[in-house]
Design a protein around this motif. Structure first.
Motif, PDB file in Angstrom:
ATOM      1  N   LYS A 135      39.692  47.841  36.880  1.00  0.00           N
ATOM      2  CA  LYS A 135      40.174  46.813  35.958  1.00  0.00           C
ATOM      3  C   LYS A 135      40.397  45.507  36.707  1.00  0.00           C
ATOM      4  N   VAL A 136      40.323  44.426  35.947  1.00  0.00           N
ATOM      5  CA  VAL A 136      40.662  43.102  36.456  1.00  0.00           C
ATOM      6  C   VAL A 136      41.792  42.562  35.582  1.00  0.00           C
ATOM      7  N   VAL A 137      42.911  42.207  36.215  1.00  0.00           N
ATOM      8  CA  VAL A 137      44.065  41.680  35.473  1.00  0.00           C
ATOM      9  C   VAL A 137      44.121  40.164  35.671  1.00  0.00           C
ATOM     10  N   ASN A 138      44.132  39.432  34.551  1.00  0.00           N
ATOM     11  CA  ASN A 138      44.166  37.971  34.588  1.00  0.00           C
ATOM     12  C   ASN A 138      45.122  37.471  33.499  1.00  0.00           C
ATOM     13  N   HIS A 139      46.321  36.987  33.950  1.00  0.00           N
ATOM     14  CA  HIS A 139      47.331  36.512  32.987  1.00  0.00           C
ATOM     15  C   HIS A 139      47.638  37.581  31.939  1.00  0.00           C
ATOM     16  N   LYS A 140      47.928  38.764  32.434  1.00  0.00           N
ATOM     17  CA  LYS A 140      48.286  39.908  31.603  1.00  0.00           C
ATOM     18  C   LYS A 140      47.141  40.390  30.713  1.00  0.00           C
ATOM     19  N   GLN A 141      45.974  39.781  30.877  1.00  0.00           N
ATOM     20  CA  GLN A 141      44.778  40.228  30.148  1.00  0.00           C
ATOM     21  C   GLN A 141      44.043  41.240  31.034  1.00  0.00           C
ATOM     22  N   ILE A 142      43.838  42.427  30.522  1.00  0.00           N
ATOM     23  CA  ILE A 142      43.181  43.478  31.315  1.00  0.00           C
ATOM     24  C   ILE A 142      41.733  43.643  30.853  1.00  0.00           C
ATOM     25  N   THR A 143      40.812  43.551  31.810  1.00  0.00           N
ATOM     26  CA  THR A 143      39.396  43.788  31.534  1.00  0.00           C
ATOM     27  C   THR A 143      38.973  45.065  32.276  1.00  0.00           C
ATOM     28  N   TYR A 144      38.574  46.058  31.510  1.00  0.00           N
ATOM     29  CA  TYR A 144      38.143  47.310  32.127  1.00  0.00           C
ATOM     30  C   TYR A 144      36.644  47.238  32.444  1.00  0.00           C
ATOM     31  N   VAL A 145      36.292  47.772  33.595  1.00  0.00           N
ATOM     32  CA  VAL A 145      34.913  47.686  34.064  1.00  0.00           C
ATOM     33  C   VAL A 145      34.466  49.045  34.608  1.00  0.00           C
ATOM     34  N   ILE A 178      33.742  40.430  40.827  1.00  0.00           N
ATOM     35  CA  ILE A 178      34.339  39.248  40.197  1.00  0.00           C
ATOM     36  C   ILE A 178      33.276  38.201  39.892  1.00  0.00           C
ATOM     37  N   ASP A 179      32.332  38.023  40.813  1.00  0.00           N
ATOM     38  CA  ASP A 179      31.260  37.047  40.576  1.00  0.00           C
ATOM     39  C   ASP A 179      30.410  37.442  39.383  1.00  0.00           C
ATOM     40  N   VAL A 180      30.152  38.713  39.244  1.00  0.00           N
ATOM     41  CA  VAL A 180      29.340  39.184  38.114  1.00  0.00           C
ATOM     42  C   VAL A 180      30.087  38.980  36.798  1.00  0.00           C
ATOM     43  N   LEU A 181      31.381  39.284  36.787  1.00  0.00           N
ATOM     44  CA  LEU A 181      32.185  39.138  35.567  1.00  0.00           C
ATOM     45  C   LEU A 181      32.496  37.689  35.247  1.00  0.00           C
ATOM     46  N   ASN A 182      32.455  36.834  36.272  1.00  0.00           N
ATOM     47  CA  ASN A 182      32.756  35.407  36.107  1.00  0.00           C
ATOM     48  C   ASN A 182      34.142  35.175  35.512  1.00  0.00           C
ATOM     49  N   ILE A 183      35.119  35.932  36.019  1.00  0.00           N
ATOM     50  CA  ILE A 183      36.508  35.739  35.605  1.00  0.00           C
ATOM     51  C   ILE A 183      37.395  35.759  36.847  1.00  0.00           C
ATOM     52  N   GLU A 184      38.589  35.241  36.701  1.00  0.00           N
ATOM     53  CA  GLU A 184      39.521  35.227  37.822  1.00  0.00           C
ATOM     54  C   GLU A 184      40.351  36.511  37.833  1.00  0.00           C
ATOM     55  N   GLY A 185      40.821  36.861  39.016  1.00  0.00           N
ATOM     56  CA  GLY A 185      41.630  38.059  39.139  1.00  0.00           C
ATOM     57  C   GLY A 185      41.100  38.957  40.236  1.00  0.00           C
ATOM     58  N   GLU A 186      41.777  40.067  40.463  1.00  0.00           N
ATOM     59  CA  GLU A 186      41.361  41.028  41.470  1.00  0.00           C
ATOM     60  C   GLU A 186      40.967  42.346  40.812  1.00  0.00           C
ATOM     61  N   PHE A 187      39.931  42.925  41.367  1.00  0.00           N
ATOM     62  CA  PHE A 187      39.439  44.200  40.831  1.00  0.00           C
ATOM     63  C   PHE A 187      40.144  45.349  41.550  1.00  0.00           C
ATOM     64  N   ALA A 188      40.560  46.349  40.774  1.00  0.00           N
ATOM     65  CA  ALA A 188      41.191  47.543  41.344  1.00  0.00           C
ATOM     66  C   ALA A 188      40.693  48.785  40.617  1.00  0.00           C
ATOM     67  N   VAL A 189      40.379  49.818  41.382  1.00  0.00           N
ATOM     68  CA  VAL A 189      39.928  51.084  40.786  1.00  0.00           C
ATOM     69  C   VAL A 189      41.109  51.770  40.117  1.00  0.00           C
ATOM     70  N   LEU A 190      40.892  52.338  38.938  1.00  0.00           N
ATOM     71  CA  LEU A 190      41.964  53.029  38.226  1.00  0.00           C
ATOM     72  C   LEU A 190      42.383  54.281  38.989  1.00  0.00           C
TER      73      LEU A 190
END
Length: 453
Positions: free
Chosen positions: A80-90, A106-118
């Motif tokens: 998941k990538v968390v950005n301003h409490k918005q969670i994007t699952y990948v 992150i470059d592929v998703l073109n969003i800010e935040g850090e990716f972490a494995v669930l």
């Protein structure tokens, strides 16, 4: 790929695992429905409990064999990538012999935040999945949570010749599915394809993968056709022996293009029919080179006289020509053998102008008289005429014992090689060196991408 439109699994694979039950898991039914909806080929199978790609690859069943290359296992993780409490699952998918490069996500998703494995708890809470049961098909059909699915571009590269399929879990630790990776683009319509993985060069599976991509072979025969058949059998036998427990049956054998040329029989009188012999042989060489073979070989001792000309033609096409005399010389050097007798037709065994083995003169060969050579040639004709092999073999051994002084005897007559090949008992007093047998081993190694000398 064969189109399987109904559930198909091998119950025989269940015998060694008491954990199997006959009830079909719901995830398996979901996947079956998805493939059937798009009319794409698939095949279910059962395996012992597998909790990861590396664990699964040794337990998968495909085409009657257990175990597949790690590169044929689809690796899948959810993060998941968390950005301003918005969670994007990948969901990320790549070949099992690769490592997912998190920096690329992150470059592929073109969003800010850090990716972490669930972690395991969150994976189960959000997607009702466990480690080892994540796959793109169930995720594509899931209505529990929206998710972005990203596939590494190398999933779709057909770098494994056969069978070209991949496998992964079918939403259960003991169920697997085999599929064509090219079908993923239809089955997962919202996928993103990008380069997100890096090859793990350290894994042993690269050697294994290279052995599945055997180099194709062009085999010229005709003097007589049985010589080519014998060489082909030796090539296959050596491939099986070299690959050992990595041998996967038919799929592990090289592609062989055999061209049997009746005109090769002209070489029996090479001195008188040199031009006519080369005309027939050069045509065969050009034909196989044009066909696109990787390695060219010649199941005949006499016509290796033309090795230099053959190499010139092969060079134009980027084809490797393996010379049987060069294989024999390499063997003698490796074993430090300098004294020997060479058995062949007179024009080969005299090591003279017309012999492809003339370079052996730099050693200490035992030159046999013409009467002795004619006696061995007579046995060769008996083999051609399908005379009883046991009787011919005994005659061969008797002549070697009576007529040859050297401890090392090189067989350079394919009919005699055929005779030796049909004998199960190879314990002999003399060191009999079968040139055709050495040649078959060298060709097999070259096809596997290994050094033959």
């Amino acid at each position: 790929m064969k189109k399987y439109t109904k559930l198909d699994y091998n119950k025989a694979n269940m015998r060694s695992n008491s954990e199997f039950d006959e009830e079909i898991p719901s995830n398996v039914k979901v996947i079956e429905s998805l493939f059937s909806q798009y009319r794409k080929g698939f095949k279910f199978s059962r395996n012992a409990y597998a909790g990861s790609c590396r664990d699964a690859r040794s337990k998968r069943y495909r085409l009657g064999n257990r175990g597949i290359p790690l590169s044929d296992e689809l690796k899948s993780i959810i993060g998941k990538v968390v950005n301003h409490k918005q969670i994007t699952y990948v969901a990320l998918h790549c070949r099992g012999d690769m490592e997912i490069c998190v920096d690329n996500i992150i470059d592929v998703l073109n969003i800010e935040g850090e990716f972490a494995v669930l972690n395991a708890d969150e994976l189960f809470a959000v997607f009702n999945m466990e480690y080892g049961t994540v796959n793109p098909f169930v995720l594509s059909s899931s209505e529990t949570e929206s998710i972005n699915q990203i596939f590494d571009s190398r999933v779709f590269e057909q770098h494994v010749k056969l069978p070209g399929t991949m496998m992964t879990n079918a939403g259960d630790h003991t169920w697997a599915i085999e599929f064509d990776p090219l079908d993923l683009k239809v089955l997962i319509p919202d996928m993103v394809v990008a380069k997100i993985a890096e090859i793990n060069q350290a894994t042993e599976d690269y050697e294994e993968l290279s052995r599945l991509n055997l180099r194709s072979i062009g085999l010229i025969t005709g003097n007589g056709p049985d010589s080519g058949m014998a060489l082909w059998q030796l090539i296959n036998d050596n491939v099986k022996e070299i690959m050992s427990d990595k041998f996967l049956g038919d799929l592990s054998l090289p592609e062989v293009n055999v061209l049997s040329v009746p005109g090769m029989g002209l070489s029996m009188e090479l001195k008188l029919r040199k031009s006519a012999t080369w005309r027939e042989l050069s045509r065969a060489v050009e034909t196989l080179c044009n066909h696109g073979v990787d390695i060219l070989c010649l199941a005949c001792h006499t016509t290796h006289y033309f090795s230099d000309q053959i190499k010139e033609i092969c060079k134009k096409y980027g084809v490797t020509f393996l010379s049987m005399p060069e294989v024999v010389v390499s063997y003698l050097q490796k074993k430090k053998i300098t004294e020997f007798a060479l058995l062949g037709i007179p024009s080969v065994a005299d090591l003279g102008e017309w012999s492809a083995y003339s370079t052996l003169n730099k050693y200490n060969p035992e030159i046999l008289d013409s009467e002795t050579l004619d006696s061995f040639l007579e046995i060769g004709y008996l083999v051609k005429q399908k005379q009883p092999f046991e009787k011919s073999f005994q005659k061969l051994i008797h002549l070697i014992k009576k007529k040859i002084k050297s401890e090392n005897v090189i067989i350079a007559l394919t009919e005699l090689s055929i005779l030796l090949q049909k004998q199960s008992n190879k314990k002999r007093r003399r060191n009999i060196i079968d040139a055709l047998e050495l040649y078959g081993e060298a060709i097999a190694k070259a096809s596997l991408g290994l050094k033959w000398h």
